[in-house]
Write a protein that holds these residues in place. Structure first.
Motif, PDB file in Angstrom:
ATOM      1  N   GLU A   3     -29.049 -22.303 -53.096  1.00 43.47           N
ATOM      2  CA  GLU A   3     -28.035 -21.787 -52.184  1.00 43.47           C
ATOM      3  C   GLU A   3     -26.727 -22.552 -52.296  1.00 43.47           C
ATOM      4  N   THR A   4     -26.693 -23.613 -53.103  1.00 40.42           N
ATOM      5  CA  THR A   4     -25.475 -24.425 -53.217  1.00 40.42           C
ATOM      6  C   THR A   4     -24.885 -24.423 -54.617  1.00 40.42           C
ATOM      7  N   ILE A   5     -25.454 -23.651 -55.530  1.00 36.74           N
ATOM      8  CA  ILE A   5     -25.007 -23.705 -56.920  1.00 36.74           C
ATOM      9  C   ILE A   5     -23.537 -23.317 -57.065  1.00 36.74           C
ATOM     10  N   LEU A   6     -23.041 -22.447 -56.186  1.00 32.88           N
ATOM     11  CA  LEU A   6     -21.640 -22.036 -56.235  1.00 32.88           C
ATOM     12  C   LEU A   6     -20.865 -22.495 -54.995  1.00 32.88           C
ATOM     13  N   GLN A  26     -23.588  -9.994 -52.750  1.00 37.09           N
ATOM     14  CA  GLN A  26     -24.727 -10.607 -52.067  1.00 37.09           C
ATOM     15  C   GLN A  26     -25.269 -11.799 -52.849  1.00 37.09           C
ATOM     16  N   ALA A  27     -25.398 -11.641 -54.165  1.00 35.87           N
ATOM     17  CA  ALA A  27     -25.938 -12.722 -54.992  1.00 35.87           C
ATOM     18  C   ALA A  27     -25.036 -13.945 -54.969  1.00 35.87           C
ATOM     19  N   LEU A  28     -23.729 -13.717 -55.029  1.00 37.43           N
ATOM     20  CA  LEU A  28     -22.786 -14.838 -55.012  1.00 37.43           C
ATOM     21  C   LEU A  28     -22.776 -15.522 -53.650  1.00 37.43           C
ATOM     22  N   THR A  29     -22.857 -14.726 -52.589  1.00 33.64           N
ATOM     23  CA  THR A  29     -22.941 -15.287 -51.242  1.00 33.64           C
ATOM     24  C   THR A  29     -24.198 -16.134 -51.093  1.00 33.64           C
ATOM     25  N   ASP A  30     -25.319 -15.609 -51.561  1.00 31.14           N
ATOM     26  CA  ASP A  30     -26.586 -16.334 -51.471  1.00 31.14           C
ATOM     27  C   ASP A  30     -26.549 -17.650 -52.255  1.00 31.14           C
ATOM     28  N   ALA A  33     -21.210 -19.243 -52.616  1.00 32.60           N
ATOM     29  CA  ALA A  33     -19.782 -18.961 -52.784  1.00 32.60           C
ATOM     30  C   ALA A  33     -19.217 -18.284 -51.538  1.00 32.60           C
ATOM     31  N   LYS A  34     -17.915 -18.453 -51.328  1.00 29.90           N
ATOM     32  CA  LYS A  34     -17.191 -17.647 -50.377  1.00 29.90           C
ATOM     33  C   LYS A  34     -16.772 -16.370 -51.107  1.00 29.90           C
ATOM     34  N   VAL A  35     -17.110 -15.231 -50.573  1.00 26.54           N
ATOM     35  CA  VAL A  35     -16.916 -13.969 -51.291  1.00 26.54           C
ATOM     36  C   VAL A  35     -15.978 -13.045 -50.527  1.00 26.54           C
ATOM     37  N   THR A  36     -14.976 -12.549 -51.239  1.00 22.00           N
ATOM     38  CA  THR A  36     -14.088 -11.514 -50.720  1.00 22.00           C
ATOM     39  C   THR A  36     -14.349 -10.227 -51.490  1.00 22.00           C
ATOM     40  N   VAL A  37     -14.649  -9.159 -50.782  1.00 18.78           N
ATOM     41  CA  VAL A  37     -14.843  -7.864 -51.431  1.00 18.78           C
ATOM     42  C   VAL A  37     -13.558  -7.053 -51.309  1.00 18.78           C
ATOM     43  N   VAL A  38     -13.219  -6.354 -52.377  1.00 20.98           N
ATOM     44  CA  VAL A  38     -11.994  -5.567 -52.446  1.00 20.98           C
ATOM     45  C   VAL A  38     -12.356  -4.127 -52.813  1.00 20.98           C
ATOM     46  N   ALA A 226     -29.523  -5.443 -58.662  1.00 18.54           N
ATOM     47  CA  ALA A 226     -29.759  -6.886 -58.549  1.00 18.54           C
ATOM     48  C   ALA A 226     -29.909  -7.534 -59.920  1.00 18.54           C
ATOM     49  N   GLU A 227     -30.371  -6.779 -60.904  1.00 12.60           N
ATOM     50  CA  GLU A 227     -30.502  -7.328 -62.255  1.00 12.60           C
ATOM     51  C   GLU A 227     -29.129  -7.586 -62.875  1.00 12.60           C
ATOM     52  N   VAL A 228     -28.195  -6.695 -62.594  1.00 14.44           N
ATOM     53  CA  VAL A 228     -26.818  -6.881 -63.066  1.00 14.44           C
ATOM     54  C   VAL A 228     -26.207  -8.086 -62.366  1.00 14.44           C
ATOM     55  N   ALA A 229     -26.463  -8.198 -61.064  1.00 13.57           N
ATOM     56  CA  ALA A 229     -25.937  -9.312 -60.284  1.00 13.57           C
ATOM     57  C   ALA A 229     -26.451 -10.649 -60.821  1.00 13.57           C
ATOM     58  N   ASP A 230     -27.705 -10.704 -61.241  1.00 11.74           N
ATOM     59  CA  ASP A 230     -28.253 -11.948 -61.783  1.00 11.74           C
ATOM     60  C   ASP A 230     -27.522 -12.374 -63.050  1.00 11.74           C
ATOM     61  N   ALA A 231     -27.162 -11.411 -63.891  1.00 13.99           N
ATOM     62  CA  ALA A 231     -26.420 -11.742 -65.110  1.00 13.99           C
ATOM     63  C   ALA A 231     -25.038 -12.286 -64.759  1.00 13.99           C
ATOM     64  N   VAL A 232     -24.388 -11.679 -63.779  1.00 13.45           N
ATOM     65  CA  VAL A 232     -23.081 -12.158 -63.333  1.00 13.45           C
ATOM     66  C   VAL A 232     -23.197 -13.562 -62.764  1.00 13.45           C
ATOM     67  N   LEU A 233     -24.225 -13.788 -61.959  1.00 16.55           N
ATOM     68  CA  LEU A 233     -24.433 -15.092 -61.345  1.00 16.55           C
ATOM     69  C   LEU A 233     -24.573 -16.182 -62.404  1.00 16.55           C
ATOM     70  N   TRP A 234     -25.319 -15.900 -63.454  1.00 10.27           N
ATOM     71  CA  TRP A 234     -25.468 -16.877 -64.546  1.00 10.27           C
ATOM     72  C   TRP A 234     -24.129 -17.166 -65.209  1.00 10.27           C
ATOM     73  N   LEU A 235     -23.360 -16.143 -65.475  1.00 10.68           N
ATOM     74  CA  LEU A 235     -22.061 -16.341 -66.118  1.00 10.68           C
ATOM     75  C   LEU A 235     -21.106 -17.158 -65.250  1.00 10.68           C
ATOM     76  N   CYS A 236     -21.311 -17.121 -63.929  1.00 13.67           N
ATOM     77  CA  CYS A 236     -20.451 -17.885 -63.014  1.00 13.67           C
ATOM     78  C   CYS A 236     -20.796 -19.373 -63.004  1.00 13.67           C
ATOM     79  N   GLY A 237     -21.959 -19.731 -63.464  1.00 17.55           N
ATOM     80  CA  GLY A 237     -22.429 -21.106 -63.361  1.00 17.55           C
ATOM     81  C   GLY A 237     -21.922 -22.023 -64.452  1.00 17.55           C
ATOM     82  N   GLU A 238     -22.127 -23.318 -64.250  1.00 19.75           N
ATOM     83  CA  GLU A 238     -21.691 -24.326 -65.219  1.00 19.75           C
ATOM     84  C   GLU A 238     -22.430 -24.188 -66.545  1.00 19.75           C
TER      85      GLU A 238
END
Length: 255
Positions: A3-6, A26-30, A33-38, A226-238
Motif C-alpha cells: 500500500e506504500t509502493i507509490l 483504483q490500483a494506483l490509489t491502493d 498514490a494520490k490520484v486525480t481522475v480527469v 484489473a489486468e491492464v491496471a496491474d501492467a500500468v502499476l508495474w510500469l509506475c514502479g522503480e
C-alpha cells in the motif's frame, strides 16, 4: 501489492471514471498514490472519488489543450506535481473504410492521439525538471495489428505507439519513461456497447457477438480491466525504470 509502493506520488488518469481508467485509478490509489481522475462527465468522476478510487477529479476534454492545462494546474494545486500521467481516455468508431471520411479519421486522431500528446505536454516539463516521471498511454492491440472496419481507430492507435517510441528516446536521460499498454478486447462499457450494436445490426445473439471478440484472444476470453491496471502499476514502479519506449501487450497471446 504494498500500500506504500507509490506513496508520495501524484497520478493523473484520463478517462478515469469508468472501465480501464477506473481500474487503473483504483490500483494506483491502493498502492498509495494520490490520484486525480480527469474526464468529461463530472458525475462519473465524482463517483470514482466518493467510492474511494481517486482523491480528486477535474473535468476536461483531452482534445482541448487549454482545458487539459487548466485541469492539470488544478490537480497540481491540490496534490502537488504530477509524477504519473496515465493517458487512458480514448474512443473507437466502426465503419467500412469507404464510409470512413476525413471527419471520422480526425475524430479518432483527436481523441486517441492528441488526447495523449496534449496531456503529456502538460506534465512533461515538470517531470523533466524534477528528474522523475512516468508517461503511460493506454493504447490497444489495434496499435500493433489491423482489424477490419476500424481503419481510423487502428491508424490512430498505431500513431500512439509511434509517439511513445519517439518520445521515449527524447526523454531517455531525463528520468522520465514513456510506455504504452496495449489491451486486447476488454470487459468494459465500450465493448458492451459494441456488442449491443452488433446484435442490433445483425440479429445475432449476444453470445454469438461476444464470440467474434474473444476469438481473437487465444485464451478465449475478454481481458479484465484489473489486468491492464496491474501492467500500468508495474510500469509506475522503480523496478521499471529501465523500461521505456515499449508497448506492453495484455491480450492472452494475441500478439
Amino acid at each position: 501489492m504494498s500500500e506504500t509502493i507509490l506513496k508520495g506520488r501524484h497520478a493523473v488518469v484520463t478517462g478515469g471514471g469508468r472501465g480501464i481508467g477506473r481500474a487503473i485509478a483504483q490500483a494506483l490509489t491502493d498502492a498509495g498514490a494520490k490520484v486525480t481522475v480527469v474526464g468529461r462527465d463530472r458525475a462519473t468522476l465524482e463517483r470514482a472519488v466518493s467510492e474511494g478510487s481517486a482523491h480528486g477529479a477535474a473535468v476536461a476534454d483531452v482534445t482541448d489543450p487549454e482545458a487539459v492545462q487548466a485541469a492539470v494546474k488544478d490537480a497540481v494545486s491540490r496534490h502537488g506535481a504530477v509524477d504519473l500521467m496515465i493517458a487512458n481516455a480514448g474512443a473507437a468508431a466502426s465503419a467500412p473504410f469507404m464510409k470512413s471520411g476525413p471527419d471520422l479519421f480526425r475524430q479518432m486522431l483527436d481523441i486517441n492521439l492528441l488526447g495523449v500528446t496534449n496531456v503529456t505536454q502538460a506534465v512533461l516539463g515538470s517531470m523533466t525538471e524534477r528528474g522523475f516521471g512516468r508517461v503511460i498511454a493506454v493504447a490497444s492491440t489495434a496499435g500493433l495489428k489491423g482489424y477490419p472496419y476500424v481503419s481510423a481507430y487502428c491508424a490512430a492507435k498505431h500513431a500512439v505507439i509511434g509517439f511513445v517510441r519517439a518520445l521515449a528516446l527524447e526523454a531517455a536521460k531525463t528520468g522520465v519513461t514513456v510506455n504504452a499498454v496495449c489491451p486486447g478486447f476488454t470487459d468494459t462499457d465500450l465493448v458492451s456497447t459494441s456488442l449491443d450494436r452488433i446484435v442490433a445490426k445483425t440479429n445475432r445473439s449476444r453470445e454469438e457477438a461476444l464470440g467474434e471478440f474473444v476469438k481473437h484472444n487465444p485464451q478465449g476470453r475478454l481481458i479484465d480491466p484489473a489486468e491492464v491496471a496491474d501492467a500500468v502499476l508495474w510500469l509506475c514502479g522503480e523496478g521499471a525504470r529501465s523500461v521505456t519506449g515499449q508497448a506492453i501487450v495484455v491480450a492472452g497471446g494475441e500478439i
